[in-house]
Scaffold this motif. Structure first.
Motif, PDB file in Angstrom:
ATOM      1  N   ARG A   1      -9.903   8.625  -1.880  1.00 43.96           N
ATOM      2  CA  ARG A   1      -9.919   7.249  -2.382  1.00 43.96           C
ATOM      3  C   ARG A   1      -9.504   7.249  -3.852  1.00 43.96           C
ATOM      4  O   ARG A   1     -10.326   6.991  -4.747  1.00 43.96           O
TER       5      ARG A   1
ATOM      6  N   ASP B   1      -6.013  -5.074  -7.339  1.00 40.77           N
ATOM      7  CA  ASP B   1      -7.343  -4.496  -7.444  1.00 40.77           C
ATOM      8  C   ASP B   1      -8.323  -5.026  -6.400  1.00 40.77           C
ATOM      9  O   ASP B   1      -9.466  -4.558  -6.334  1.00 40.77           O
TER      10      ASP B   1
ATOM     11  N   PHE C   1       0.852  -1.189   0.000  1.00 39.84           N
ATOM     12  CA  PHE C   1       0.000   0.000   0.000  1.00 39.84           C
ATOM     13  C   PHE C   1       0.890   1.242   0.000  1.00 39.84           C
ATOM     14  O   PHE C   1       1.963   1.239   0.610  1.00 39.84           O
TER      15      PHE C   1
ATOM     16  N   ARG D   1      -9.142  -4.294   2.603  1.00 40.60           N
ATOM     17  CA  ARG D   1      -9.350  -5.424   1.702  1.00 40.60           C
ATOM     18  C   ARG D   1     -10.629  -5.147   0.899  1.00 40.60           C
ATOM     19  O   ARG D   1     -11.518  -4.440   1.351  1.00 40.60           O
TER      20      ARG D   1
ATOM     21  N   ALA E   1      -5.542   0.748   5.213  1.00 43.25           N
ATOM     22  CA  ALA E   1      -5.343  -0.328   4.254  1.00 43.25           C
ATOM     23  C   ALA E   1      -6.590  -1.209   4.292  1.00 43.25           C
ATOM     24  O   ALA E   1      -6.912  -1.791   5.334  1.00 43.25           O
TER      25      ALA E   1
ATOM     26  N   HIS F   1      -7.720  -4.710  -3.256  1.00 47.35           N
ATOM     27  CA  HIS F   1      -7.426  -3.910  -2.062  1.00 47.35           C
ATOM     28  C   HIS F   1      -7.545  -2.429  -2.406  1.00 47.35           C
ATOM     29  O   HIS F   1      -7.607  -2.063  -3.579  1.00 47.35           O
ATOM     30  N   GLU F   2      -7.562  -1.612  -1.358  1.00 40.38           N
ATOM     31  CA  GLU F   2      -7.704  -0.170  -1.564  1.00 40.38           C
ATOM     32  C   GLU F   2      -6.955   0.590  -0.469  1.00 40.38           C
ATOM     33  O   GLU F   2      -6.980   0.187   0.699  1.00 40.38           O
ATOM     34  N   SER F   3      -6.292   1.669  -0.860  1.00 41.56           N
ATOM     35  CA  SER F   3      -5.668   2.565   0.123  1.00 41.56           C
ATOM     36  C   SER F   3      -6.518   3.819   0.233  1.00 41.56           C
ATOM     37  O   SER F   3      -6.951   4.388  -0.765  1.00 41.56           O
TER      38      SER F   3
ATOM     39  N   ARG G   1      -1.964   0.519  -4.372  1.00 33.34           N
ATOM     40  CA  ARG G   1      -2.542  -0.662  -3.732  1.00 33.34           C
ATOM     41  C   ARG G   1      -1.816  -1.909  -4.220  1.00 33.34           C
ATOM     42  O   ARG G   1      -1.252  -1.926  -5.327  1.00 33.34           O
TER      43      ARG G   1
ATOM     44  N   ARG H   1     -12.404  -4.701  -3.264  1.00 36.33           N
ATOM     45  CA  ARG H   1     -12.299  -3.833  -4.429  1.00 36.33           C
ATOM     46  C   ARG H   1     -13.021  -2.511  -4.196  1.00 36.33           C
ATOM     47  O   ARG H   1     -14.100  -2.461  -3.605  1.00 36.33           O
ATOM     48  N   ARG H   2     -12.425  -1.417  -4.665  1.00 35.64           N
ATOM     49  CA  ARG H   2     -13.056  -0.104  -4.647  1.00 35.64           C
ATOM     50  C   ARG H   2     -14.303  -0.161  -5.531  1.00 35.64           C
ATOM     51  O   ARG H   2     -14.229  -0.557  -6.691  1.00 35.64           O
TER      52      ARG H   2
END
Length: 499
Positions: free
Chosen positions: A361, A371, A43, A318, A316, A373-375, A368, A320-321
């Motif tokens: 976002r 795909d 991340f 878990r 951090a 995951h998202e920070s 990240r 998908r955005r």
């Protein structure tokens, strides 16, 4: 040159192109100052500025310092919508990017007929304030007769009858009460002030230029994070043969024959220089020389007024955005007075209150692991003179930011892998700024309390650059401070700014 912040690097590149040999001494291990990055487990997060207003400043820098334009060095994208807002009453609105008509329509639809029109009329008046102050407060060295800027309010406020007398708004708070007349529009205006740690109740009406800049010139993101902009400027400096010395703590400014003549480093090394450029906050700067840098006729910002900083929580996640998620969402505080009192040291207690929270976002694969995951970055204005480590104050304030962010990020707590809490002391470590305070852009009126010291000083050969000098804080202003300092050194005291 002292410090490798954005303003200092902008000055270094321009001076090198003009034929000067430039060496930059930076106490930390990297460049960029507040434009920093945190990385962990795949991340990555921007920990300072995350969006770029007025990109023309950096386009000009790259045009003037090399063959490759800015767009060939970084990937710039417009953020649309510019922001999404969630108000305490549950109302939400997405504000289009760089479209006054679109903003008016969106506000009328979401907040009721007339709300958007009032905001649109406000932006027209804000443009007039921008036109009156753009050159003296962004593109020119600080005027010797700077008191003209301090005494005149450039915002053309609508006359307001109060107690049988006609008044004009002198603060953002009065603009909101007398011209916008809707708590949600007030929150919208407050958000632009709080982004710089400003209390709208005491901030001059001239700060109307802040929302105007965003609406007029758009909101931009640099793919890979704003840290990529710092990298591009650093690499442009290297291409122009600017020398960087990292891990080099400057402990003194050497004087000779009544002028700045070099630097003394913590290891005892002394390096000579024809000119010294300092990208430091006032506290650190005054510790480097006994020479008076100002006299009673110079700008003296109101240091009695507390300057808040930025409190940040890195998440951090878990999962998908979701499709259509806004790049930037602002979740407004449910208690405006309590928040402003907390930020401005007017509260009877140090107990944190739920603030206005900016939720970032970016849809950026570079930030990240994959795909799935998202920070996410959460931030809010916060007072500097608090012991954040006492009684877990930092963690409790972070909890308030996360609670607010749940309205913007579906399933946030279930998706959370870990979080990193960054108090104002983190800013101090990265930038050296006393207490992690956040410099605001220079603003007219208010007796000069929101102006910054000139780029020249009372010590010949010593120049000031960056957020704590004219024209103040913010990425565009940092870039312009570099242009002003380079112009003053190359062309001399007759330099009058960009044309």
């Amino acid at each position: 040159m002292i410090g490798a912040g954005m303003g200092a690097m902008a000055a270094a590149a321009r001076l090198a192109v003009a034929g000067h040999r430039v060496a930059v001494y930076e106490r930390t291990a990297t460049y960029g100052g507040a434009v920093a990055r945190f990385e962990r487990d795949g991340f990555a997060f921007d920990t300072g500025p995350a969006l770029l207003p007025l990109p023309a400043v950096y386009r000009d820098l790259f045009v003037k310092t090399g063959k490759q334009p800015l767009e060939e060095c970084v990937e710039l994208v417009q953020v649309d919508p510019a922001s999404r807002h969630i108000f305490p009453d549950g109302t939400t609105i997405s504000v289009p990017n760089a479209s006054r008509a679109g903003v008016v329509d969106a506000l009328n639809t979401a907040l009721g007929s007339g709300a958007g029109d009032r905001w649109g009329d406000f932006l027209v008046r804000a443009r007039e304030a921008w036109d009156r102050t753009r050159r003296p407060l962004l593109e020119e060295p600080l005027w010797p007769d700077w008191r003209v800027l301090a005494e005149r309010e450039p915002y053309p406020a609508v006359p307001h009858k109060r107690l049988l007398r006609t008044h004009r708004a002198r603060t953002l708070d009065e603009i909101a009460a007398w011209e916008l007349r809707d708590p949600r529009l007030t929150a919208l205006l407050d958000g632009h002030a709080l982004a710089y740690g400003l209390d709208p109740r005491t901030t001059p009406a001239s700060a109307a230029v802040l929302p105007y800049m965003e609406h007029a010139f758009g909101t931009w993101y640099v793919m890979g994070g704003i840290r990529e902009l710092a990298r591009a400027v650093y690499e442009r400096c290297l291409a122009r043969r600017v020398e960087f010395v990292f891990g080099a703590e400057v402990t003194g400014i050497v004087e000779k024959d009544g002028r700045a003549a070099g630097l003394e480093l913590a290891d005892g090394t002394v390096t000579e220089a024809d000119q010294v450029v300092a990208g430091l906050d006032p506290v650190r700067l005054h510790g480097l020389t006994d020479h008076p840098l100002r006299d009673d006729g110079d700008v003296r910002p109101d240091r009695e007024s507390a300057r808040p900083g930025r409190f940040t929580v890195l998440l951090a996640l878990r999962g998908r955005r979701e499709s259509g998620a806004a790049h930037r969402t602002i979740v407004h505080t449910p208690d405006r007075t309590a928040e402003l009192d907390f930020v401005s040291y007017l509260s009877d207690t140090d107990e944190p209150v739920r603030p206005t929270v900016t939720v970032l976002r970016p849809d950026d694969p570079a930030l990240r692991p994959d795909d799935e995951h998202e920070s996410v970055v959460l931030s809010a204005a916060a007072p500097v003179e608090i012991d954040w480590s006492a009684d877990r104050t930092d963690e409790r304030f972070a909890d308030l930011l996360v609670t607010a962010a749940e309205a913007a990020v579906p399933g946030l707590r279930k998706r959370l892998l870990w979080r990193e809490v960054r108090t104002l002391q983190s800013t101090t470590q990265e930038t050296g700024a006393a207490d992690g305070a956040l410099p605001q852009p220079a603003l007219a009126a208010a007796d000069g309390r929101f102006l910054h010291p000139a780029n020249t000083t009372r010590l010949p050969g010593l120049y000031l650059v960056g957020g704590w000098a004219h024209p103040g804080g913010g990425l565009p202003h940092a870039g312009m401070s570099g242009a002003l300092v380079a112009g003053l050194i190359v062309e001399g005291p007759g330099f009058r700014g960009s044309q």
